[in-house]
Design an enzyme around this catalytic site. Sequence first.
Site, PDB file in Angstrom:
ATOM      1  N   ALA A  35      -1.464 -21.292 -25.691  1.00  0.00           N
ATOM      2  CA  ALA A  35      -1.588 -20.998 -24.267  1.00  0.00           C
ATOM      3  C   ALA A  35      -1.414 -19.503 -23.967  1.00  0.00           C
ATOM      4  O   ALA A  35      -2.220 -18.913 -23.248  1.00  0.00           O
ATOM      5  CB  ALA A  35      -0.559 -21.821 -23.493  1.00  0.00           C
ATOM      6  N   TYR A 106      -0.954 -31.958 -33.270  1.00  0.00           N
ATOM      7  CA  TYR A 106      -0.289 -30.706 -33.650  1.00  0.00           C
ATOM      8  C   TYR A 106       0.210 -30.720 -35.086  1.00  0.00           C
ATOM      9  O   TYR A 106       0.786 -31.714 -35.543  1.00  0.00           O
ATOM     10  CB  TYR A 106       0.919 -30.476 -32.753  1.00  0.00           C
ATOM     11  CG  TYR A 106       0.607 -30.258 -31.280  1.00  0.00           C
ATOM     12  CD1 TYR A 106      -0.250 -29.245 -30.870  1.00  0.00           C
ATOM     13  CD2 TYR A 106       1.207 -31.050 -30.305  1.00  0.00           C
ATOM     14  CE1 TYR A 106      -0.504 -29.027 -29.518  1.00  0.00           C
ATOM     15  CE2 TYR A 106       0.963 -30.831 -28.956  1.00  0.00           C
ATOM     16  CZ  TYR A 106       0.104 -29.825 -28.571  1.00  0.00           C
ATOM     17  OH  TYR A 106      -0.134 -29.609 -27.238  1.00  0.00           O
ATOM     18  N   ASN A 164       3.447 -25.401 -18.177  1.00  0.00           N
ATOM     19  CA  ASN A 164       2.779 -25.945 -19.374  1.00  0.00           C
ATOM     20  C   ASN A 164       3.595 -27.006 -20.117  1.00  0.00           C
ATOM     21  O   ASN A 164       3.893 -26.851 -21.302  1.00  0.00           O
ATOM     22  CB  ASN A 164       2.490 -24.803 -20.363  1.00  0.00           C
ATOM     23  CG  ASN A 164       1.180 -24.111 -20.099  1.00  0.00           C
ATOM     24  OD1 ASN A 164       0.359 -24.607 -19.335  1.00  0.00           O
ATOM     25  ND2 ASN A 164       0.987 -22.956 -20.715  1.00  0.00           N
ATOM     26  N   ALA A 251      -7.780 -24.382 -19.013  1.00  0.00           N
ATOM     27  CA  ALA A 251      -8.072 -24.009 -17.620  1.00  0.00           C
ATOM     28  C   ALA A 251      -6.885 -23.286 -16.988  1.00  0.00           C
ATOM     29  O   ALA A 251      -7.050 -22.272 -16.302  1.00  0.00           O
ATOM     30  CB  ALA A 251      -8.419 -25.249 -16.802  1.00  0.00           C
ATOM     31  N   ASP A 253      -4.563 -21.562 -18.424  1.00  0.00           N
ATOM     32  CA  ASP A 253      -4.383 -20.225 -19.012  1.00  0.00           C
ATOM     33  C   ASP A 253      -5.347 -19.238 -18.347  1.00  0.00           C
ATOM     34  O   ASP A 253      -4.982 -18.100 -18.035  1.00  0.00           O
ATOM     35  CB  ASP A 253      -4.654 -20.242 -20.517  1.00  0.00           C
ATOM     36  CG  ASP A 253      -3.841 -21.312 -21.227  1.00  0.00           C
ATOM     37  OD1 ASP A 253      -2.740 -21.625 -20.750  1.00  0.00           O
ATOM     38  OD2 ASP A 253      -4.325 -21.836 -22.247  1.00  0.00           O
ATOM     39  N   ASP A 289     -11.187 -23.235 -26.072  1.00  0.00           N
ATOM     40  CA  ASP A 289      -9.949 -23.014 -25.319  1.00  0.00           C
ATOM     41  C   ASP A 289     -10.024 -21.796 -24.401  1.00  0.00           C
ATOM     42  O   ASP A 289      -9.289 -21.706 -23.433  1.00  0.00           O
ATOM     43  CB  ASP A 289      -8.757 -22.829 -26.273  1.00  0.00           C
ATOM     44  CG  ASP A 289      -8.238 -24.151 -26.793  1.00  0.00           C
ATOM     45  OD1 ASP A 289      -9.019 -25.114 -26.848  1.00  0.00           O
ATOM     46  OD2 ASP A 289      -7.044 -24.217 -27.144  1.00  0.00           O
TER      47      ASP A 289
END
Length: 310
Positions: A35, A106, A164, A251, A253, A289
């Site tokens: 991010a 992740y 976030n 979005a 970020d 991203d």
Amino acid sequence: PPTILCCGEPLVVVTPHAGEDLVTAHELSIGVAGAELNVALHLARLGLDVRYAGAVGTDPFGKRIRSVLVAEGVDDRALHEVADRPTGVYFKQAAGDSGNGSSVHYYREGSAAAGAWELTGEDLAPVGHVHVSGVAAAVSDEFVARLEALTAPGRTWTVSFDVNHRPALWTPGSAPEVLLRIARRCDIVFVGLDEAAEVWGAQTPDAIRALMPGVRELVVKDGPEPAVVWVDGAWSASEPVPVVVVELVGAGDAFAAAYLASRLSGHGVGASMQAGHILASHVISETGDQGSPEAEAYAQIRDILPARTV
Ligand code: KDG
């Protein structure tokens, strides 16, 4: 505008090609993510002086991250290299036509960024603004300590924080207290209305503001509904740019970066919110991203910003 430091965990992102999935795909695409790193790339594309702080391993992924940052004009002096830990990775699969709810997987436990690397005086000089997010707070206790140092009272820079909330990264139950503690120490906070309800049970912008009364600027986003910003004792609303959603990841970020680029250049909140919406709509309309650097949105944002008001 001041030199901006974005601090977080840099990642490599691996995705199947359009229409394929991680179960059956034979070919995958690779990019960079995280991010705070996304915010740094957007800020550089908008012409701001930006530095990125984080840590990578001594692996090819770490080299990839550094070379993308440098190629895009982000200062990499605060990107640390850790010998015995890998660079964080995540896999992302688009949800298909709906565009919503991409699934993410992740591989970042024990990553280089999660360890005990130290931010140095050189990393921080001469920084006038720091941008951090709740993703980093979820990464490790060491990262929480780093965020506490960056947001400590008496600091010589302003700080923005994007909440976030990433439930998959948190030990159940620990996110609300940590995220609120950090948010309260910041000058500018970005949060989604749904997100605030999920983390703190705060259902309205006023309920969120009551949790962090010392925050100077509070931006509350609400997907396709108008976003609101609290500044100088009042709320003002701003309509998003209508867009066909391809993928929502990144979005927030993009919004934060364009808003900050505008505000830190001395523009008012109205123009800054509009800039945020324009860049968010660009990222939403593509799968990556960060969206592509050549996008017209960057030029459009520079054009809509009126003369400086501060
Ligand atoms: O905001 C985009 C991020 O979600 C993505 O780049 C990866 O940092 C990331 C995360 O933890 O979700």
